[in-house]
Scaffold this active site. Structure first.
Site, PDB file in Angstrom:
ATOM      1  N   ALA A  65     -28.161  32.952  -0.216  1.00 19.77           N
ATOM      2  CA  ALA A  65     -29.065  34.000  -0.695  1.00 19.77           C
ATOM      3  C   ALA A  65     -29.547  33.595  -2.079  1.00 19.77           C
ATOM      4  CB  ALA A  65     -28.313  35.326  -0.754  1.00 19.77           C
ATOM      5  N   GLY A 108     -25.308  32.462   2.439  1.00 18.92           N
ATOM      6  CA  GLY A 108     -26.212  33.125   3.379  1.00 18.92           C
ATOM      7  C   GLY A 108     -26.854  32.129   4.340  1.00 18.92           C
ATOM      8  N   GLU A 111     -24.395  31.727   6.999  1.00 16.49           N
ATOM      9  CA  GLU A 111     -24.391  32.988   7.759  1.00 16.49           C
ATOM     10  C   GLU A 111     -25.632  33.088   8.651  1.00 16.49           C
ATOM     11  OE1 GLU A 111     -23.759  35.092   4.055  1.00 16.49           O
ATOM     12  OE2 GLU A 111     -21.984  36.050   4.902  1.00 16.49           O
ATOM     13  N   GLU A 131     -19.471  31.716  -1.969  1.00 18.00           N
ATOM     14  CA  GLU A 131     -19.653  32.928  -2.779  1.00 18.00           C
ATOM     15  C   GLU A 131     -18.503  33.152  -3.751  1.00 18.00           C
ATOM     16  OE1 GLU A 131     -20.014  32.705   0.502  1.00 18.00           O
ATOM     17  OE2 GLU A 131     -21.868  33.691   1.142  1.00 18.00           O
TER      18      GLU A 131
HETATM   19  N1  CAA Z   1     -30.223  30.795  -5.271  1.00 15.34           N
HETATM   20  C1  CAA Z   1     -31.193  30.512  -6.166  1.00 15.34           C
HETATM   21  N2  CAA Z   1     -31.504  29.255  -6.545  1.00 15.34           N
HETATM   22  C2  CAA Z   1     -30.808  28.243  -6.005  1.00 15.34           C
HETATM   23  C3  CAA Z   1     -29.781  28.465  -5.079  1.00 15.34           C
HETATM   24  C4  CAA Z   1     -29.489  29.810  -4.708  1.00 15.34           C
HETATM   25  N3  CAA Z   1     -28.572  30.124  -3.782  1.00 15.34           N
HETATM   26  N4  CAA Z   1     -29.265  27.258  -4.716  1.00 15.34           N
HETATM   27  C5  CAA Z   1     -29.949  26.330  -5.393  1.00 15.34           C
HETATM   28  N5  CAA Z   1     -30.881  26.916  -6.171  1.00 15.34           N
HETATM   29  C6  CAA Z   1     -31.843  26.252  -7.074  1.00 15.34           C
HETATM   30  C7  CAA Z   1     -31.182  25.758  -8.338  1.00 15.34           C
HETATM   31  O1  CAA Z   1     -31.067  26.793  -9.280  1.00 15.34           O
HETATM   32  C8  CAA Z   1     -32.168  24.687  -8.753  1.00 15.34           C
HETATM   33  O2  CAA Z   1     -33.288  25.306  -9.348  1.00 15.34           O
HETATM   34  P1  CAA Z   1     -33.954  24.663 -10.698  1.00 15.34           P
HETATM   35  O3  CAA Z   1     -34.469  23.323 -10.243  1.00 15.34           O
HETATM   36  O4  CAA Z   1     -35.036  25.623 -11.052  1.00 15.34           O
HETATM   37  O5  CAA Z   1     -32.847  24.545 -11.680  1.00 15.34           O
HETATM   38  C9  CAA Z   1     -32.650  24.094  -7.438  1.00 15.34           C
HETATM   39  O6  CAA Z   1     -32.325  25.073  -6.453  1.00 15.34           O
HETATM   40  C10 CAA Z   1     -31.931  22.808  -7.062  1.00 15.34           C
HETATM   41  O7  CAA Z   1     -30.544  23.048  -7.124  1.00 15.34           O
HETATM   42  P2  CAA Z   1     -29.539  22.174  -8.028  1.00 15.34           P
HETATM   43  O8  CAA Z   1     -30.248  21.582  -9.194  1.00 15.34           O
HETATM   44  O9  CAA Z   1     -28.341  23.015  -8.313  1.00 15.34           O
HETATM   45  O10 CAA Z   1     -29.194  20.988  -6.979  1.00 15.34           O
HETATM   46  P3  CAA Z   1     -27.831  20.178  -6.840  1.00 15.34           P
HETATM   47  O11 CAA Z   1     -28.118  19.123  -5.842  1.00 15.34           O
HETATM   48  O12 CAA Z   1     -27.314  19.779  -8.179  1.00 15.34           O
HETATM   49  O13 CAA Z   1     -26.771  21.226  -6.228  1.00 15.34           O
HETATM   50  C11 CAA Z   1     -26.025  22.967  -4.723  1.00 15.34           C
HETATM   51  C12 CAA Z   1     -26.979  21.776  -4.963  1.00 15.34           C
HETATM   52  C13 CAA Z   1     -24.571  22.471  -4.653  1.00 15.34           C
HETATM   53  C14 CAA Z   1     -26.421  23.556  -3.373  1.00 15.34           C
HETATM   54  C15 CAA Z   1     -26.183  24.012  -5.862  1.00 15.34           C
HETATM   55  O14 CAA Z   1     -27.563  24.289  -6.048  1.00 15.34           O
HETATM   56  C16 CAA Z   1     -25.471  25.315  -5.595  1.00 15.34           C
HETATM   57  O15 CAA Z   1     -24.261  25.396  -5.753  1.00 15.34           O
HETATM   58  N6  CAA Z   1     -26.237  26.381  -5.201  1.00 15.34           N
HETATM   59  C17 CAA Z   1     -25.706  27.707  -4.999  1.00 15.34           C
HETATM   60  C18 CAA Z   1     -24.931  27.818  -3.713  1.00 15.34           C
HETATM   61  C19 CAA Z   1     -24.347  29.205  -3.556  1.00 15.34           C
HETATM   62  O16 CAA Z   1     -23.558  29.681  -4.350  1.00 15.34           O
HETATM   63  N7  CAA Z   1     -24.749  29.891  -2.465  1.00 15.34           N
HETATM   64  C20 CAA Z   1     -24.261  31.238  -2.170  1.00 15.34           C
HETATM   65  C21 CAA Z   1     -25.231  32.254  -2.689  1.00 15.34           C
HETATM   66  S1  CAA Z   1     -24.600  33.912  -2.549  1.00 15.34           S
HETATM   67  C22 CAA Z   1     -24.853  34.377  -0.935  1.00 15.34           C
HETATM   68  O17 CAA Z   1     -25.340  33.609  -0.115  1.00 15.34           O
HETATM   69  C23 CAA Z   1     -24.441  35.820  -0.609  1.00 15.34           C
HETATM   70  C24 CAA Z   1     -24.470  36.230   0.821  1.00 15.34           C
HETATM   71  O18 CAA Z   1     -23.485  36.105   1.528  1.00 15.34           O
HETATM   72  C25 CAA Z   1     -25.651  36.900   1.401  1.00 15.34           C
END
Ligand code: CAA
Length: 257
Positions: A65, A108, A111, A131
Site C-alpha cells: 500500500a 498489500g 495481499e 508491515e
Molecule cells: N509506498 C510508497 N512509496 C513506496 C513504497 C510504498 N509502499 N515502496 C516503495 N516506494 C517508493 C520509495 O519511497 C521510492 O520513492 P522515491 O524514489 O521518491 O524515494 C521508490 O518507491 C523506490 O523505492 P526505493 O528507493 O526504496 O527502492 P529500493 O530498491 O531501495 O527498495 C523496497 C525497495 C525494499 C521495496 C523499499 O522501497 C521498501 O521497503 N518499500 C516499502 C515496502 C513496505 O513496507 N510495504 C508495506 C506497505 S504497508 C501495507 O501494504 C499495508 C497493508 O497491508 C494494506
C-alpha cells in the site's frame, strides 16, 4: 483501454491488467485500488473475457500500500476511508485472475496477489509482509490468507519478521504454482489464462467459487456446496456440448450458456 494508473487490454478472451506506478514500485495508492476494482468489475461482466492476468512490471508487482496515504492517518481517518471495501469488490470477481509476479510483491502487493486465484512468479520475485517493519501489521488479508496458504508456522515467521521469501521458497511453500525466467513470466501467465479461457466459462466460474469456499467453511459444508454447483452445471448447454464432444471425439465448442 488505458486509465492513468492502470493499463488493460483484451486479446483472445484474456484480459491483461497492468499496474502502472513504476516510479514508486507500483505502490497501491487509494486511487489505484479504486481504478483496479472498477476495471476488474468491468472485465468480469464482459462475456468475451474468460480469464484475467494481473501484473506489474519486472521490478515490482507492487511494493505494498502507498505509505504516503497512511503515514499521518488517524484511526478515525482509516476507519472512515473504508479502503478495504475496494478489496472486497476484488474478492467478489468471478472470472479467474492469475497474478503474474516479478520483483517486489510486498505487503498489500502480496495481499493483492493472494486475492488472485493462481500466482505465476519470475525467478526474481520476492514475497513478504513487511508491515511489521513500519510499526503496523497486514490489513488486507495477509494474516489470514498467508496462514491458509502456508500454514501457521511459516506465516507467523514471515509476518513477525517481514522477511522476504524468494520465488523458489514461495513455490516450495505452495503460494506460487510456477517459477519461470523473468523474460517469460508474463507470457507464461497469459498462456495459462488462454488455456483456462478455452474451458466452459460457467463451469470455470463455479469451480473457482467452490475452491474459494474450501477456505471459508467446514469440509462437510464445502462438499454439500460443491455438489449443488455440480448439479447446477447440468442445466447448461455447455455440459451437454462438453460430454457430447467427448463421446464424438471432437473438440467442444463452448458458448457460456
Ligand atoms: N509506498 C510508497 N512509496 C513506496 C513504497 C510504498 N509502499 N515502496 C516503495 N516506494 C517508493 C520509495 O519511497 C521510492 O520513492 P522515491 O524514489 O521518491 O524515494 C521508490 O518507491 C523506490 O523505492 P526505493 O528507493 O526504496 O527502492 P529500493 O530498491 O531501495 O527498495 C523496497 C525497495 C525494499 C521495496 C523499499 O522501497 C521498501 O521497503 N518499500 C516499502 C515496502 C513496505 O513496507 N510495504 C508495506 C506497505 S504497508 C501495507 O501494504 C499495508 C497493508 O497491508 C494494506
Amino acid at each position: 483501454m488505458s486509465e492513468s494508473l492502470l493499463h488493460s487490454s483484451v486479446e483472445e478472451r484474456v484480459a491483461v491488467v497492468r499496474l502502472k506506478r513504476p516510479k514508486v514500485l507500483n505502490a497501491l495508492s487509494l486511487e489505484m485500488m479504486a481504478q483496479l476494482a472498477d476495471v476488474l468489475e468491468r472485465l468480469d461482466s464482459d462475456p468475451d473475457v474468460r480469464c484475467i492476468v494481473l501484473t506489474g512490471d519486472e521490478r515490482a508487482f507492487a511494493a505494498g500500500a502507498d505509505i504516503n496515504d497512511m503515514a499521518d492517518a488517524s484511526v478515525a481517518t482509516m476507519y472512515e476511508r473504508n479502503q478495504f471495501a475496494r478489496w472486497e469488490r476484488i474478492k467478489r470477481i468471478r472470472t479467474p485472475i492469475i497474478a503474474a509476479v516479478s520483483g517486489y510483491c510486498l505487503g498489500g502487493g502480496c495481499e493483492l496477489a493472494m486475492h488472485c486465484d493462481i500466482i505465476i512468479a519470475s525467478e526474481t520475485a520476492r514475497f513478504a509482509q513487511p508491515e511489521i517493519n513500519i510499526g503496523v501489521m497486514p490489513g488486507a488479508g495477509g494474516t489470514q490468507r498467508l496462514t491458509r496458504a502456508l500454514g501457521k508456522f511459516r506465516a507467523m515467521e514471515l509476518i513477525l519478521t517481514g522477511r522476504q521469501m524468494t520465488a523458489r521458497e514461495a513455490y516450495d511453500a505452495g503460494l506460487v504454482t510456477r517459477v519461470v525466467p523473468v523474460e517469460i513470466y508474463l507470457d507464461e501467465a497469459v498462456k495459462l489464462a488462454r488455456e483456462i479461457g478455452q474451458k466452459a466459462p460457467l463451469a470455470v466460474r463455479l469451480a473457482k467459487e467452490a475452491v474459494l469456499k474450501a477456505w471459508e467453511t467446514s469440509l462437510s459444508e464445502g462438499l454439500e456446496y460443491e455438489r449443488k454447483l455440480f448439479y447446477l452445471l447440468f442445466g447448461t448447454e455447455d455440459q451437454r456440448e462438453g460430454m457430447k464432444a467427448f463421446l464424438e471425439k471432437r473438440p467442444a465448442a463452448y458458448r457460456g450458456r
